[in-house]
Design an enzyme around this catalytic site. Structure first.
Site, short mmCIF file in Angstrom:
data_model
loop_
_atom_site.label_atom_id
_atom_site.label_comp_id
_atom_site.label_asym_id
_atom_site.label_seq_id
_atom_site.Cartn_x
_atom_site.Cartn_y
_atom_site.Cartn_z
N ARG A 186 0.83 -1.19 0.00
CA ARG A 186 0.00 0.00 0.00
C ARG A 186 0.87 1.26 0.00
O ARG A 186 2.09 1.17 0.16
CB ARG A 186 -0.95 -0.04 1.20
CG ARG A 186 -1.99 -1.15 1.07
CD ARG A 186 -2.70 -1.42 2.38
NE ARG A 186 -3.36 -0.24 2.90
CZ ARG A 186 -3.92 -0.17 4.11
NH1 ARG A 186 -3.88 -1.24 4.92
NH2 ARG A 186 -4.52 0.93 4.52
N LYS B 263 2.08 -1.28 4.69
CA LYS B 263 1.45 0.03 4.54
C LYS B 263 2.21 1.07 5.35
O LYS B 263 2.45 0.87 6.54
CB LYS B 263 -0.01 -0.06 4.97
CG LYS B 263 -0.74 1.27 5.07
CD LYS B 263 -0.90 1.67 6.51
CE LYS B 263 -1.64 2.97 6.66
NZ LYS B 263 -1.67 3.41 8.09
N HIS C 85 5.52 -14.49 4.78
CA HIS C 85 4.14 -14.84 4.41
C HIS C 85 3.14 -14.47 5.51
O HIS C 85 3.45 -14.47 6.70
CB HIS C 85 3.99 -16.32 4.09
CG HIS C 85 4.83 -17.24 4.91
ND1 HIS C 85 5.35 -18.41 4.42
CD2 HIS C 85 5.28 -17.15 6.18
CE1 HIS C 85 6.07 -19.01 5.36
NE2 HIS C 85 6.03 -18.25 6.43
N TYR D 263 0.99 -8.69 8.35
CA TYR D 263 0.62 -7.29 8.13
C TYR D 263 1.56 -6.38 8.92
O TYR D 263 1.71 -6.54 10.14
CB TYR D 263 -0.82 -7.01 8.57
CG TYR D 263 -1.14 -5.53 8.55
CD1 TYR D 263 -1.30 -4.86 7.35
CD2 TYR D 263 -1.24 -4.81 9.74
CE1 TYR D 263 -1.56 -3.49 7.33
CE2 TYR D 263 -1.50 -3.45 9.73
CZ TYR D 263 -1.67 -2.80 8.52
OH TYR D 263 -1.92 -1.45 8.50
N ASN E 175 13.85 -10.75 10.72
CA ASN E 175 13.05 -11.87 10.25
C ASN E 175 11.69 -11.80 10.92
O ASN E 175 11.59 -11.84 12.15
CB ASN E 175 13.72 -13.21 10.58
CG ASN E 175 13.00 -14.39 9.94
OD1 ASN E 175 13.36 -14.86 8.88
ND2 ASN E 175 11.95 -14.86 10.60
N ASN F 233 -1.79 -1.33 14.69
CA ASN F 233 -1.44 0.09 14.69
C ASN F 233 -2.63 1.01 14.94
O ASN F 233 -2.46 2.23 14.94
CB ASN F 233 -0.80 0.46 13.34
CG ASN F 233 -1.72 0.16 12.17
OD1 ASN F 233 -2.58 -0.71 12.26
ND2 ASN F 233 -1.54 0.86 11.07
N TYR F 234 -3.82 0.47 15.17
CA TYR F 234 -5.03 1.30 15.21
C TYR F 234 -5.88 0.92 16.41
O TYR F 234 -6.17 -0.26 16.62
CB TYR F 234 -5.81 1.08 13.90
CG TYR F 234 -7.03 1.94 13.73
CD1 TYR F 234 -6.97 3.31 13.87
CD2 TYR F 234 -8.24 1.36 13.37
CE1 TYR F 234 -8.09 4.10 13.68
CE2 TYR F 234 -9.38 2.13 13.17
CZ TYR F 234 -9.30 3.51 13.32
OH TYR F 234 -10.41 4.28 13.13
N ALA G 214 7.27 -16.84 19.55
CA ALA G 214 6.06 -17.08 18.77
C ALA G 214 4.82 -17.00 19.66
O ALA G 214 4.83 -17.44 20.80
CB ALA G 214 6.14 -18.45 18.10
N ARG H 298 2.68 -14.64 26.63
CA ARG H 298 1.60 -15.56 26.33
C ARG H 298 1.26 -16.34 27.60
O ARG H 298 2.10 -16.50 28.48
CB ARG H 298 1.98 -16.52 25.21
CG ARG H 298 3.21 -17.35 25.49
CD ARG H 298 3.71 -18.05 24.24
NE ARG H 298 4.83 -18.93 24.52
CZ ARG H 298 5.78 -19.25 23.65
NH1 ARG H 298 5.74 -18.73 22.44
NH2 ARG H 298 6.75 -20.08 23.97
#
Length: 413
Positions: free
Chosen positions: A238, A256, A268, A271, A282, A291-292, A328, A345
């Protein structure tokens, strides 16, 4: 320019099928702009009419100090600058007052100012002067313009495998040695450097593509790609994305308004938005830069040589320092110092012999027996379906409050 002393006038054309024909975009320019480029001078645009005197309109639109005025219809994008230049030269050399063209006219400007009436005719032009008058002619003429653009790039050493299925706008710059495979749409002010390989199925708009970049089946908008970077397949870049050299942006990655440093790998299903990554990071599968917050956007910063494990959530604004390691499945909401391991976690709890699985009940029971929920610090489990002792029992009715007991002495909880 055709000459410093040339005025340009474009006659605007309308019809019931296409409306304002001159405003139709074709491969990066409107039809009127294609005609204006052929005139190769500053052009004014006025309304055309075969029944209304437009002499005064033309006079008010041109500079009388320029000896030649070229009037062209705005529906003939195939006309070339060479054709207009020949007509201007012929008018000057033969000292003519006017020279008619199939879809336009070249005037001596002084003669034009002496004319009281001017009713431009609209003859059916052919060849370079073929007008756009309906959807079929628009498609056919657009294809001719497209092939001219492809011929230009091929003549400069760009490898184009399939003319029938390659679309390149007029302002795109492609260096010698680049390879353009079929089914690509390259739009706007895009620049493609040498040895870049644009594989099939891309849409690229207003981007700078570095040397030896490889792009596969992706969508790129207003982005900058460094040399020897690999994009795709199915990546989505974007606007305001900057990617360094030697990076790998893999399948189903969305970027973006971010900066990706040299040598980073985002392979893969990730976002990254409103973030800046240093060199040689990596980013694992399924990572999301959140981010929002529903009202405002926030930005995150990641240092160099940072490893972000799969399914991690980076909740902005946070700063992750150089050589940090994000485990992870972690949700990171606080800054991570240099060379640190961040694990965010819940601890895994395993309850053996659990009979509360409605999908696969034990012993093939058609319907498992009812069970009670027990609240543990690590989550809710089924007390009735296990042998594990509970600390407290959560029930639905207030009358069971007296049954809430701890193991030490049966005192109420």
């Amino acid at each position: 320019m055709v000459g410093i002393g040339v005025n340009g006038v474009i006659l605007r054309v309308k019809n019931n099928v296409l409306g304002e024909i001159g405003n139709i975009p074709v491969l990066g320019k409107t039809l009127e702009n294609w005609v204006a480029d052929a005139v190769n001078a500053q052009c004014a645009v006025i309304e055309s009419s075969p029944v209304i005197n437009i002499a005064e309109k033309i006079k008010s639109a041109v500079d009388r100090t320029k000896p030649v005025t070229v009037v062209m219809y705005g529906d003939t994008p195939l006309v070339t600058a060479k054709t207009v230049e020949i007509a201007v030269r012929q008018l000057s050399e033969q000292k003519l007052n006017t020279l008619k063209l199939p879809r336009g006219c070249v005037f001596n400007t002084d003669y034009l100012f002496e004319a009281d009436t001017l009713f431009p005719q609209e003859p059916a032009g052919g060849g370079e002067f073929e007008p756009v008058c309906d959807c079929e002619s628009l498609s056919r003429i657009t294809d001719t313009v497209r092939r001219r653009i492809l011929n230009y790039h091929a003549g400069n050493g760009v490898v184009i495998y399939d003319y029938r299925n390659t679309y390149i706008d007029c302002d795109v710059v492609i260096e010698k040695g680049a390879v353009i495979e079929p089914y690509n749409f390259i739009k706007g002010k895009t620049i493609i450097k040498s040895d870049a390989h644009i594989m099939p199925g891309n849409y690229i708009e207003n981007c700078i593509i570095g040397r030896a970049v490889r792009i596969d089946s992706s969508r790129l908008y207003n982005s900058l790609i460094g040399a020897e970077t690999r994009i795709g397949p199915f990546a989505y870049l974007r606007p305001d994305t900057v990617i360094g050299c030697g990076c790998r942006i893999g399948d189903f990655v969305e970027l973006k308004n971010c900066v990706i440093g040299d040598g980073c790998k985002v392979s893969h299903l990730t976002y990254i938005g409103d973030a800046e990554l240093g060199k040689e990071c990596n980013v694992g599968c399924g990572v999301v830069f959140a981010n929002y917050d529903g009202k405002n956007k926030f930005r995150s910063t990641v240092g160099s040589r940072v490893f972000i494990g799969s399914n991690a959530n980076i909740v902005a604004p946070v700063n992750i320092a150089d050589r940090a390691f994000i485990a992870a499945g972690s949700t990171v909401t606080k800054d991570v110092p240099e060379q640190a391991l961040a694990i965010a976690r819940a601890r895994q709890t395993v309850i053996p012999g659990w009979a509360g699985n409605m999908y696969a009940p034990p012993n093939g029971e058609a319907s498992p027996r009812p069970f009670k929920f027990v609240q543990y610090s690590d989550g809710i489990i089924d007390a009735a379906a296990t042998d594990t002792h509970n600390t407290s029992v959560v029930t639905d009715g207030p009358e069971s409050a007296g049954d809430l007991k701890e193991d030490n002495g049966g005192q109420p909880n």
